[in-house]
Scaffold this active site. Structure first.
Site, short mmCIF file in Angstrom:
data_model
loop_
_atom_site.label_atom_id
_atom_site.label_comp_id
_atom_site.label_asym_id
_atom_site.label_seq_id
_atom_site.Cartn_x
_atom_site.Cartn_y
_atom_site.Cartn_z
N LYS A 8 57.98 65.53 -72.72
CA LYS A 8 57.86 65.73 -71.12
C LYS A 8 56.91 64.59 -70.55
O LYS A 8 56.43 63.80 -71.29
CB LYS A 8 56.88 67.19 -71.33
CG LYS A 8 57.67 68.43 -71.72
CD LYS A 8 56.73 69.65 -71.66
CE LYS A 8 57.59 70.82 -72.28
NZ LYS A 8 56.95 72.27 -72.26
N TYR A 48 65.42 75.80 -67.75
CA TYR A 48 64.44 76.87 -67.80
C TYR A 48 65.11 78.19 -67.11
O TYR A 48 64.10 78.71 -66.60
CB TYR A 48 63.26 76.33 -67.05
CG TYR A 48 62.37 75.24 -67.92
CD1 TYR A 48 62.09 75.67 -69.18
CD2 TYR A 48 62.19 74.04 -67.17
CE1 TYR A 48 61.33 74.80 -69.92
CE2 TYR A 48 61.22 73.16 -68.10
CZ TYR A 48 60.72 73.37 -69.43
OH TYR A 48 60.19 72.64 -69.94
N ASN A 116 52.20 70.79 -72.28
CA ASN A 116 52.26 70.91 -73.75
C ASN A 116 53.16 69.81 -74.46
O ASN A 116 53.41 69.96 -75.84
CB ASN A 116 52.51 72.21 -74.65
CG ASN A 116 53.79 72.71 -73.93
OD1 ASN A 116 54.73 71.97 -73.29
ND2 ASN A 116 54.18 73.78 -74.33
N HIS A 119 59.21 69.59 -75.35
CA HIS A 119 60.02 70.72 -75.57
C HIS A 119 61.29 70.88 -76.72
O HIS A 119 61.43 69.60 -76.84
CB HIS A 119 60.86 70.99 -74.16
CG HIS A 119 62.17 71.92 -74.23
ND1 HIS A 119 61.97 73.15 -73.90
CD2 HIS A 119 63.45 71.79 -74.61
CE1 HIS A 119 62.95 73.85 -74.13
NE2 HIS A 119 64.00 73.02 -74.69
N GLU A 130 71.57 73.60 -74.47
CA GLU A 130 70.49 72.71 -73.72
C GLU A 130 71.30 71.15 -74.10
O GLU A 130 70.86 70.46 -73.08
CB GLU A 130 69.13 72.80 -74.29
CG GLU A 130 68.56 74.08 -73.93
CD GLU A 130 66.77 74.28 -74.67
OE1 GLU A 130 66.87 73.52 -75.34
OE2 GLU A 130 66.42 75.21 -74.46
N1 LIG Z 1 51.52 81.22 -69.81
C1 LIG Z 1 51.96 80.08 -69.40
N2 LIG Z 1 51.73 79.55 -68.31
C2 LIG Z 1 51.98 77.99 -67.99
N3 LIG Z 1 53.05 77.58 -68.46
C3 LIG Z 1 53.48 78.14 -69.54
C4 LIG Z 1 53.29 79.61 -69.94
N4 LIG Z 1 54.01 79.74 -71.36
C5 LIG Z 1 54.80 78.89 -71.29
N5 LIG Z 1 54.54 77.74 -70.42
C6 LIG Z 1 55.34 76.73 -70.14
O1 LIG Z 1 56.62 76.80 -70.30
C7 LIG Z 1 57.49 76.11 -71.28
C8 LIG Z 1 58.53 77.21 -71.76
O2 LIG Z 1 58.05 78.24 -72.38
P1 LIG Z 1 58.53 78.83 -73.81
O3 LIG Z 1 60.01 78.78 -73.73
O4 LIG Z 1 58.06 80.53 -73.79
O5 LIG Z 1 57.64 77.81 -74.87
P2 LIG Z 1 58.39 76.86 -75.70
O6 LIG Z 1 58.20 75.59 -74.91
O7 LIG Z 1 57.42 76.81 -77.05
O8 LIG Z 1 59.76 77.43 -76.26
C9 LIG Z 1 56.37 76.04 -72.29
O9 LIG Z 1 56.64 74.80 -73.12
C10 LIG Z 1 55.04 75.66 -71.35
O10 LIG Z 1 54.94 74.27 -71.05
MG LIG Z 2 61.29 77.88 -75.03
#
Ligand SMILES: Nc1ncnc2c1ncn2[C@@H]1O[C@H](COP(=O)(O)OP(=O)(O)O)[C@@H](O)[C@H]1O
Ligand SMILES: [Mg+2]
Length: 143
Positions: A8, A48, A116, A119, A130
């Site tokens: 990211k 997304y 974070n 992805h 994807e």
């Molecule tokens: N509560 C939250 N607040 C802000 N950003 C979030 C939150 N939950 C998830 N995200 C962001 O959205 C992305 C996609 O979420 P998700 O698919 O649930 O997680 P992952 O990336 O672990 O698969 C996450 O990587 C994170 O950057």
């Molecule tokens: Mg995810």
């Protein structure tokens, strides 16, 4: 088994690309494709789609389109696709870096859930959905 990863914007701007890719390389996971891309709104919305109704959706789209990301396709040499995805998810760590184990990518390089650093597809089905958002078939190699 092939799966998508995106380093990211903060991974790229903080100069962490090499270190993060090396985590997969040293596990013996090969790259089948790799490119630097400034994600447009259309691709971001497609990636997304499942989060469309979440309260963090707009922030997610704004961030991923804000500056370049590195898109990669990982090739895990397992017969079991679920096992391959689980291994990648184990290497990246929990969504919230504060909860991710030290030793995982998010646990070592992340601090905020909305930044974070990486992805990764969360199932073989999402990998299949994807990968074509970022790669044409002729951009992926077998070796
Ligand atoms: N509560 C939250 N607040 C802000 N950003 C979030 C939150 N939950 C998830 N995200 C962001 O959205 C992305 C996609 O979420 P998700 O698919 O649930 O997680 P992952 O990336 O672990 O698969 C996450 O990587 C994170 O950057
Ligand atoms: Mg995810």
């Amino acid at each position: 088994m092939r799966s998508l990863i995106l380093l990211k914007p903060w991974a790229v701007s903080r100069g962490l690309v090499g270190e993060i890719l090396s985590r997969f390389e040293r596990r013996g996971i090969k790259l089948a494709g790799l490119k630097l891309v400034h994600v447009n709104r259309e691709k971001a919305e497609k990636l997304y789609l499942v989060h469309k109704d979440k309260e963090f959706y707009e922030g997610l789209i704004t961030h991923i389109t804000s500056s370049p990301v590195v898109a990669g396709v990982l090739d895990v040499p397992f017969d079991d696709p679920d096992g391959a995805v689980s291994l990648i998810r184990k290497i990246i760590g929990a969504t919230d870096p504060a909860k991710a184990e030290v030793g995982t990518i998010r646990g070592d390089y992340g601090l905020r859930i909305d930044r974070n650093v990486i992805h990764a597809s969360d199932s073989p089905k999402s990998a299949e959905y994807e990968i074509p958002i970022f790669f044409n078939g002729d951009e992926l190699v077998n070796y």
